[in-house]
Design an enzyme around this catalytic site. Sequence first.
Site, mmCIF file in Angstrom:
data_model
loop_
_atom_site.group_PDB
_atom_site.id
_atom_site.type_symbol
_atom_site.label_atom_id
_atom_site.label_comp_id
_atom_site.label_asym_id
_atom_site.label_seq_id
_atom_site.Cartn_x
_atom_site.Cartn_y
_atom_site.Cartn_z
ATOM 1 N N GLY A 64 0.816 -1.203 0.000
ATOM 2 C CA GLY A 64 0.000 0.000 0.000
ATOM 3 C C GLY A 64 0.850 1.253 0.000
ATOM 4 N N CYS A 65 0.258 2.360 -0.412
ATOM 5 C CA CYS A 65 0.997 3.621 -0.523
ATOM 6 C C CYS A 65 1.409 4.147 0.850
ATOM 7 C CB CYS A 65 0.172 4.652 -1.269
ATOM 8 S SG CYS A 65 -1.535 4.820 -0.670
ATOM 9 N N TYR A 66 0.443 4.253 1.760
ATOM 10 C CA TYR A 66 0.753 4.659 3.124
ATOM 11 C C TYR A 66 1.803 3.717 3.724
ATOM 12 C CZ TYR A 66 -3.152 7.975 4.054
ATOM 13 O OH TYR A 66 -4.008 9.040 4.106
ATOM 14 N N ALA A 67 1.594 2.414 3.493
ATOM 15 C CA ALA A 67 2.453 1.412 4.125
ATOM 16 C C ALA A 67 3.880 1.471 3.596
ATOM 17 C CB ALA A 67 1.872 0.013 3.907
#
Length: 908
Positions: free
Chosen positions: A715-718
């Site tokens: 994921g992008c945040y991750a």
Amino acid sequence: MHSFRSSKAATAALRSSRLARGRTGYETRSSCLPRFIFLAAQNPSLRTRRHYTSPADTQFSTRATVIQLLSNIGSKREVQQYLSHFTSVSSQQFAVIKVGGAIITEHLQTLSSALAFLNHVGLFPVVVHGAGPQLNKMLEAAGVEPQFEDGIRVTDGKTLNLARNLFLEENLKLVEALEELGVRARPITSGVFSADYLDKEKYELVGKINKVDKRPIEASIQAGCLPILPSMAETSTGQVLNVNADVAAGELARAIQPLKIVYLSEKGGLFNGDTKEKISAINLDEEYDDLMKLWWVRHGTRLKIKEMNELLHDLPRSSSVAIIHPADLQKELFTDSGAGTLIRRGNKVHVNTKISQFSDLETLKEVLIRDREGLDAKAVVDRYVQSLEDREFKAYFDESMSALAIVLPAYEGVSIAQLATFSVTKAAWLANLSDNIMTAIKKDFPKLQWTVKQDDENLTWFFDKADGSLSRDGEVMFWTGVESGDEVKELMMEFGKHGREMFGNYNLESRLHRAARAASSQGGQMQQARAYSTSVRSQSSSSLLSDSRPWGFKPTSSSRTYATTTNPNPPFGKKNSSNSKPARVALIGARGYTGQALINLLNAHEHMDLCHVSSRELAGQKLKGYEKRDITYENLTADDVRKMEEKGQIDCWVMALPNGVCKPYVDAIDAVGRKESVIVDLSADYRFTDNWTYGLPELVDRAIIARATRISNPGCYATAAQLGIAPILPHISSPPTVFGVSGYSGAGTKPSPKNNVENLTNNLIPYSLTDHIHEREISSQLGTEVAFIPHVAAWFQGIHHTINIPLKEKLTSREIRNLYQERYAGEPLVRIVGEPPSVKAISGTHGVEVGGFGVHSSGTRVVVNVTIDNLLKGAATQAQQNMNLALGYAEFEGIPLKEKGSGGMASF
């Protein structure tokens, strides 16, 4: 002593000795290169004067010319070294060059020719100059006696007025000299250095730099001009202040983070006060304390070494300082022998003599296994380590174990020590660790033997390290410290068949093969180890391997290596592409922003062919933004996908669907049972599934991703959070807190309050305050609990994280920053910056910026900031990396590695 060599080996040795004697009378072959460029700069028939073009227009033709020239007159290593200079860093990050006033007065032509050479090969060093000697003469002529306090010039109003006019004149003199050689140069006389008064009462108009604005420099380079800066600064109110040129160069280096800081000196380097000889290199981590105790390290020399030590601790370990004469600038940067004094941090060499002395046995095994492949690699390494528990050895390594050597001492029947393991990473080569390790080994083992393939490109390095050699059947055995004929005879016998032919009365089996078989019999039959990419292997009598090969015998490329590239040959990078066959790609779920971003990347990829694009909402419409073929959106069902998979029509399936939607498609592909096709899933559906590979190349072993066929895209945040926490993970005392804010593109295309611009204007919306799926993802991948609090804001794309990290022990901001710089050295999509990074700067680029590094007054809490484009490195760009690796292409193929707004190569 006698050296037994075949004619081929003797020729190679002679070549080696000539290349190695750059400091003792011989000229290295690539020293012809500056002459060539100088003539090109001077001869109108070779160039068109004052015909200005952008760097992009000329650099490739110039690059090809220089590569061809180097290929003809220089070694393969020097060609690669030049290429690494040319391609691995942004133009403004190549070098900061400090020019003293005396250099401009006495060596202007030499200086301008040297700078012209760098510019002609596509490099843009940033030049900072002083004018001290000229100012002294001017003040004397004006009847003003110079005053100095603690070595700093006291600058009153009259002195400053004279100094300012002089600096502008000297700046223009250098600019005009460069333009006469056909090089565009731009005087930047203000706007870069901001300063406060150093001590107004004591020094008057002398400044202490508090800020460096890189924008004028970047604009100059983007326009194709060398930036030329005088050492002057301004206060916030516009008052001009005098600044020491060495200090200005140092502060500029801290801001730019260059690979090289060059101080031009008439003396051409630092000199040993006892021997009066020029010091070739100083490794600060190893030598600094002892160096500062020497009687001749005093006054200006002591201050200079101290300042350079502090400066290099603020820069990546790959950075280095060179003190050289301007005539030797090219030789220092582009040849193995160098010219002046090279100062680098270096690395301390640690020595263990027992397996129990390794604090982390698993790390040792990881180092040994990194140079092997095959299903039996772990078992072989386990047996090797176990065998060392029962015998005498010495292991030499640096703190991070990027370089490791294991020597087996002489034992009964074998009078010469054997180099059994020599594993050095690319980054360690550039830090000169191989030389450090070999020097330490030779101190402990004056008599040493090792074997190398004769066609190895680094053969000259071995000849330089050895006293004698013997060549046979494409291999060369080297030795040091062997003096008697009996010992040479023993080496001949160890070398195998050739020794038995020369000494026919000995019909003995080589001890190295006996030792190898003895080791293999302890743990069953071992599979043959792979051939090493460096074409170097040891055939020592104690290597303890079934095929007598060492553990990744990877030497450095020269006796003095320069830290002028972040990573010339990154793992699975540009040079590692093993596939030239086009890959057929199908994109399932292309309506969203991420799908369109990936389409743009595939359009620029030389070897990927987008064949099918599926979107229920857009079915029947023409695909826009893809130029290789006409494509119409389809509404592919799971059954359609199964039939296509049965026919082998697709090499890579990309699932760009919302969470919880792609399983029927994956099941349909899996049901066919083809092992060749790759699936890359951009949703969170398989991020916690054991038989899927988590595809974050900067943190997950790229070899694992390259072998995978089922890849879950992070994921992008991750991605941003993990990259922001991973380097400091061993120092964390309790769960970090990640405060994340995303642009509304992260909320998808389906209308909702989180992507409603009117609702977001002048607003910040928190959501999923606990138990967000990214919180679970970050925590599970890092192996530690992390609290994550997501928000959405009014901008379109880009994410900003503020990460609060509690620490076990006190750390300074510099120490923490060094952890990050060293962890991500050589990663072209991760940039470490000093200031907190901004969303505006990251939006539309393909990498991640990590910065801030604000440490609480207690020293036990740090705040790290991370930015990422959620549609690119947070999704599409990362998917492209994973596809490249899994399909056998260069990892960054099709990914623009150019900085937004920059004319030169950059991290992203």
